[in-house]
Design a protein around this motif. Structure first.
Motif, PDB file in Angstrom:
ATOM      1  N   CYS B  96       0.852  -1.292   0.079  1.00 29.23           N
ATOM      2  CA  CYS B  96       0.035   0.046   0.062  1.00 29.23           C
ATOM      3  C   CYS B  96       0.819   1.338  -0.058  1.00 29.23           C
ATOM      4  CB  CYS B  96      -0.939  -0.109   1.284  1.00 29.23           C
ATOM      5  SG  CYS B  96      -0.300   0.637   2.701  1.00 29.23           S
ATOM      6  N   SER B  97       0.065   2.268  -0.272  1.00 26.39           N
ATOM      7  CA  SER B  97       0.888   3.703  -0.214  1.00 26.39           C
ATOM      8  C   SER B  97       1.466   3.906   1.214  1.00 26.39           C
ATOM      9  CB  SER B  97      -0.008   4.697  -0.792  1.00 26.39           C
ATOM     10  OG  SER B  97       0.574   5.929  -0.058  1.00 26.39           O
ATOM     11  N   PRO B  98       2.678   4.261   1.302  1.00 28.98           N
ATOM     12  CA  PRO B  98       3.131   4.516   2.773  1.00 28.98           C
ATOM     13  C   PRO B  98       2.328   5.549   3.525  1.00 28.98           C
ATOM     14  CG  PRO B  98       4.869   5.242   0.923  1.00 28.98           C
ATOM     15  CD  PRO B  98       3.778   4.668   0.556  1.00 28.98           C
ATOM     16  N   ASP B 201       3.597   2.470  -3.768  1.00 30.26           N
ATOM     17  CA  ASP B 201       2.651   1.724  -3.328  1.00 30.26           C
ATOM     18  C   ASP B 201       3.200   0.437  -2.539  1.00 30.26           C
ATOM     19  OD1 ASP B 201       3.558   0.232  -5.421  1.00 30.26           O
ATOM     20  OD2 ASP B 201       1.818   0.325  -6.518  1.00 30.26           O
ATOM     21  N   LEU B 202       4.195   0.451  -1.921  1.00 31.16           N
ATOM     22  CA  LEU B 202       4.928  -0.687  -1.040  1.00 31.16           C
ATOM     23  C   LEU B 202       5.719  -0.138  -0.019  1.00 31.16           C
ATOM     24  CD1 LEU B 202       5.189  -3.827  -0.897  1.00 31.16           C
ATOM     25  CD2 LEU B 202       7.422  -3.432  -2.241  1.00 31.16           C
ATOM     26  N   CYS B 203       5.248  -0.839   1.345  1.00 30.64           N
ATOM     27  CA  CYS B 203       6.006  -0.150   2.512  1.00 30.64           C
ATOM     28  C   CYS B 203       6.416  -1.174   3.474  1.00 30.64           C
ATOM     29  CB  CYS B 203       5.547   0.941   3.083  1.00 30.64           C
ATOM     30  SG  CYS B 203       3.719   0.908   3.422  1.00 30.64           S
ATOM     31  N   ASP B 204       7.620  -0.947   4.381  1.00 29.36           N
ATOM     32  CA  ASP B 204       7.875  -1.913   5.302  1.00 29.36           C
ATOM     33  C   ASP B 204       7.348  -0.805   6.467  1.00 29.36           C
ATOM     34  OD1 ASP B 204       8.719  -3.736   4.060  1.00 29.36           O
ATOM     35  OD2 ASP B 204      10.967  -3.744   4.489  1.00 29.36           O
ATOM     36  N   VAL B 205       6.644  -1.511   7.347  1.00 26.57           N
ATOM     37  CA  VAL B 205       5.985  -0.830   8.526  1.00 26.57           C
ATOM     38  C   VAL B 205       6.667  -1.395   9.843  1.00 26.57           C
ATOM     39  CG1 VAL B 205       3.855  -0.485   9.868  1.00 26.57           C
ATOM     40  CG2 VAL B 205       3.780  -0.296   7.201  1.00 26.57           C
ATOM     41  N   TRP B 206       7.254  -0.403  10.619  1.00 23.80           N
ATOM     42  CA  TRP B 206       8.000  -0.723  11.953  1.00 23.80           C
ATOM     43  C   TRP B 206       7.209  -0.173  13.142  1.00 23.80           C
ATOM     44  CZ3 TRP B 206      12.382  -3.498  11.131  1.00 23.80           C
ATOM     45  CH2 TRP B 206      13.087  -3.512   9.728  1.00 23.80           C
ATOM     46  N   VAL B 240      -8.802   1.605  -2.774  1.00 21.27           N
ATOM     47  CA  VAL B 240      -8.686   2.258  -3.829  1.00 21.27           C
ATOM     48  C   VAL B 240      -8.892   3.640  -3.867  1.00 21.27           C
ATOM     49  CG1 VAL B 240      -9.885   1.718  -6.106  1.00 21.27           C
ATOM     50  CG2 VAL B 240     -10.124  -0.291  -4.356  1.00 21.27           C
ATOM     51  N   PRO B 241      -8.265   4.573  -4.701  1.00 24.18           N
ATOM     52  CA  PRO B 241      -7.232   4.163  -5.207  1.00 24.18           C
ATOM     53  C   PRO B 241      -5.981   3.868  -4.463  1.00 24.18           C
ATOM     54  CG  PRO B 241      -7.722   6.387  -5.255  1.00 24.18           C
ATOM     55  CD  PRO B 241      -8.812   5.759  -4.641  1.00 24.18           C
ATOM     56  N   ARG B 242      -4.888   3.170  -5.035  1.00 23.49           N
ATOM     57  CA  ARG B 242      -3.923   2.789  -4.154  1.00 23.49           C
ATOM     58  C   ARG B 242      -3.206   4.188  -3.491  1.00 23.49           C
ATOM     59  NH1 ARG B 242      -3.138  -2.349  -4.669  1.00 23.49           N
ATOM     60  NH2 ARG B 242      -1.274  -2.493  -3.411  1.00 23.49           N
ATOM     61  N   LEU B 243      -2.969   4.908  -4.387  1.00 14.35           N
ATOM     62  CA  LEU B 243      -2.175   6.314  -3.921  1.00 14.35           C
ATOM     63  C   LEU B 243      -3.260   7.211  -3.247  1.00 14.35           C
ATOM     64  CD1 LEU B 243      -0.010   7.083  -6.976  1.00 14.35           C
ATOM     65  CD2 LEU B 243       0.493   5.824  -5.150  1.00 14.35           C
ATOM     66  N   TYR B 274       5.015  11.869  -2.467  1.00 12.21           N
ATOM     67  CA  TYR B 274       5.476  10.320  -2.708  1.00 12.21           C
ATOM     68  C   TYR B 274       4.570   9.482  -2.117  1.00 12.21           C
ATOM     69  CZ  TYR B 274       8.570   6.747  -3.780  1.00 12.21           C
ATOM     70  OH  TYR B 274       9.345   5.532  -4.304  1.00 12.21           O
ATOM     71  N   GLY B 275       3.714   8.828  -2.848  1.00  9.06           N
ATOM     72  CA  GLY B 275       2.629   7.695  -2.264  1.00  9.06           C
ATOM     73  C   GLY B 275       1.341   8.694  -2.509  1.00  9.06           C
TER      74      GLY B 275
END
Ligand SMILES: N[C@H](CCC(=O)N[C@@H](CS)C(=O)NCC(=O)O)C(=O)O
Ligand SMILES: [Fe+2]
Lengths: 159, 281, 220
Positions: B96-98, B201-206, B240-243, B274-275
């Motif tokens: 998903c978008s960050p 549209d891709l993130c690593d969540v901490w 939806v939408p992804r961004l 960005y996103g």
């Protein structure tokens, strides 16, 4: 969020995310975060005309100009998705769809609808008088046809 | 892809305690980077050309930036408060978008439907009015006086309570919440979502937490937060939408969404896109 | 009480929790820090299960490391209805799907670990074998419906259904959508509607099973 992830209570469809619920006409009926609020009419979801005929659910993107084709003597068996376009499925069946959109693949008939590029939803129909054994056989025939269509499509796409 | 002003911000890229000399190969806004621990035990982040990037080690995580940060990494004073337990929840990847990951974290109205019987439950669905502001002195979005009925507000909670919340956006992909601390009512529990944007549209969540709770085993604290976040993940991957749309018109906000409205406005003001998507498509 | 070495995000552990919930068995849950701690690969757990996987179930001197065996054990003790009856075909079908469930773990489970917890793997190959397995399951359910049976091995749920359900329901976590499988979706709904059913993260509550609850008058 797609409403297909949601839930149906009575005659309303609700979104899984925030529980907003919608009526048959697509208008928002309730926003749980604001229970006292009557949702403004502008909050609505898109609706499409839908009808059931001969055990098949038909949907039209806009207002349809004609009724769905009759499927006399046939009953729906199962639906499956193929990673192939309609042309590849027709090639696998060895016949083209009729004007009604039916593909006559011998023991089974197919109704095809393209879901996205390279992906087709196949509805399998069988003769209304087929018994359980014949119906199970037909379900497997559909698998074989899909395998063949996907092969044809993959080879075509590689070229 | 032009990243714009988000390039100069700080982002989490790993748990400090898990680093080794071999390093963690990862990505930041499309750029491959390596996060490692050097011979002295310090964290080091390098880009694909071998250039060393700025580094901070704070709140259990390693932070870096591809650009030239104009501001120091945001402060969480509770991180230095004695008596708190600090919980590294571990990375979870989400398609998903960050920015959507942050926005979802700021939303309470979904609790009864997504975190059923933990953070919310029907019929307690009403979101009471709360206050939202952009604090110009620190340049952060704050929502205060937020409250919600919760069947199990924390691992340490026994039974339902009305939980008080404050929400804070401290960076474009860093957000902190303060909530009622069941074992110590005079203090706030601190729960954060630090998001590493891999692509738009891709993130690593901490997720990370600083809690007053002397009784619950660490593993149970981790699992409580993983449970909550994994319930969100399936929602986030289906947005939806992804961004994230920054222009009004596409989505219909209500009073419950004022934090999200302020967050989007703040992103737009800073050109943090960005996103995000600017024009309704 | 039976002790389950458990991880809340593990579909294999969830099989055992779900079976216990459906059959009214109480478990002593021992939380394992699978992620980020990799506790299942540490000395204490490797001593119990050298394979380095969870779940692990302990009951007295019985130690089990395969979830299918745990389902059979729980059912045999608490709810024999969930095992195959005396019918030979039914017994074979239960075994067929119990074995098949291992393929779901390897394919859909692998895709999920890769996409969610950053485990290495060939994601395209994992998804392709996951889709192949889902297609087999879909056909199996279509055929069962033709036999007048609502579940995988019989017209009642058995351990076979519980062995297959979790990785299937969580396939979208690994980027494998379930929209193409109408029979699987109906079956999943049936399982999720069983009395005593419990969820795990990634499987949402079926809110439609209960009418919309109303606030008591005077309640805030
Ligand atoms: N023995 C199998 C193993 C189940 C399984 O694959 N478990 C995963 C967690 S869901 C695991 O422990 N994997 C080890 C690893 O990924 O390191 C079973 O009980 O069904
Ligand atoms: Fe959430």
């Amino acid at each position: 969020m797609s409403l297909s992830h949601g839930f149906v209570r009575g005659e309303t469809l609700s979104c899984i995310y925030h529980g907003w619920s919608y009526g048959q006409a697509g208008n928002c009926l309730r926003i749980p975060a604001h229970p006292g609020l009557t949702p403004p009419d502008a909050i609505r979801t898109v609706t499409h005309p839908v009808t059931e005929a001969d055990g098949v659910v038909w949907v039209a993107v806009d207002e349809p100009t004609a009724a769905p084709p009759g499927l006399a003597g046939l009953v729906p068996l199962r639906s499956l998705t193929a990673f192939a376009d309609i042309a590849a499925i027709e090639a696998a069946a060895g016949v083209k769809a009729t004007a009604d959109g039916l593909v006559n693949a011998g023991d089974i008939r197919l109704l095809l609808s393209s879901t996205r590029d390279g992906e087709t939803l196949i509805h399998v129909l069988v003769s209304a008088d087929a018994g359980p054994a014949a119906r199970i056989a037909a379900a497997r025939i559909a698998e074989g046809l899909r395998r063949k269509a996907e092969d044809i499509y993959k080879k075509g796409a590689a070229r | 892809m032009i990243v714009g002003p988000m390039l100069d911000e700080w982002y989490p890229v790993g748990i400090f305690g898990q680093l080794d000399e071999a390093g963690r190969k990862t990505m930041l806004m499309g750029e491959p980077i390596v996060v490692a621990r050097n011979g002295n035990g310090d964290a080091r982040v390098t880009d694909s050309t071998g250039r060393s990037l700025p580094v901070r080690v704070r709140y259990g995580h390693v932070w870096t930036s591809l650009g030239d940060p104009q501001k120091e990494l945001f402060a969480i004073p509770e991180a230095d408060q004695p008596g708190r337990r600090f919980v590294d929840v571990g990375v979870v990847r989400v398609r998903c978008s960050p920015l959507r990951a942050v926005e979802n974290f700021l939303d309470i109205a979904h609790f009864p439907f997504v975190h059923t019987d933990i953070l919310g439950a029907e019929p307690h669905t009403e979101v009471q009015a709360y206050k939202v502001e952009i604090r110009e002195d620190v340049d952060e979005v704050w929502a205060t006086q937020v409250q919600f009925y919760q069947p199990q507000a924390a691992k340490s909670a026994s039974g339902g309570i009305t939980t008080q919340y404050m929400y804070r956006v401290a960076g474009p992909t860093s957000t902190v919440l303060y909530k009622t601390c069941p074992p110590k009512p005079s203090e706030w529990d601190v729960i954060t979502l630090f998001v590493q944007p891999l692509t738009e549209d891709l993130c690593d969540v901490w997720p990370w937490m600083a809690l007053f709770d002397d009784d619950t085993p660490m593993t149970d604290l981790i699992h409580f937060q993983q449970t909550i976040f994994l319930q969100d993940r399936s929602i986030l991957e289906n947005q939806v939408p992804r961004l994230l749309p920054l222009d009004p018109g596409m989505e219909m906000p209500t009073r419950a969404d004022l934090t999200s409205v302020a967050y989007r406005r703040w992103l737009k003001r800073h050109n943090f896109t960005y996103g995000a998507q600017l024009v309704a498509q | 009480m039976m002790k389950l070495y458990d991880y809340i995000l593990s579909p294999s552990c969830y099989k055992v929790r779900l079976m216990a919930a459906l059959t009214g068995v109480k478990l002593d849950l021992r939380a394992v820090d699978f992620h980020p701690g990799l506790e299942h690969r540490g000395p204490e757990l490797l001593a119990l299960n050298p394979a380095g996987s969870i779940p692990i179930l302990e009951d007295g001197d019985l130690l089990l490391t395969e979830s299918s065996a745990m389902l059979v054990y729980l059912a045999a003790k608490a709810a024999p209805d969930w095992l195959a009856g005396s019918d030979a075909q039914e017994a074979a079908r239960v075994q067929q799907w119990l074995s098949f469930s291992g393929r779901l773990t390897a394919s859909l489970g692998g895709a999920r670990l890769h996409e969610m917890l950053l485990r290495p793997g060939d994601i395209d190959a994992l998804r392709a074998s996951g889709i192949a397995a889902l297609r087999e399951l879909e056909l199996g359910l279509v055929e069962q419906a033709e036999r007048g049976q609502n579940f995988l091995a019989a017209n009642r749920p058995t351990v076979a259904d519980i062995a297959c359900f979790p990785y299937v329901a969580l396939a979208p976590d690994g980027g494998v959508p379930l929209d193409p499988y109408p029979a699987i979706r109906l079956w999943s709904r049936r399982l999720r509607s069983l009395p005593g059913f419990i969820e795990m993260p990634g499987i949402h509550r079926l809110h439609e099973l209960k009418p919309e609850p109303q606030l008591e008058t005077g309640e805030a």
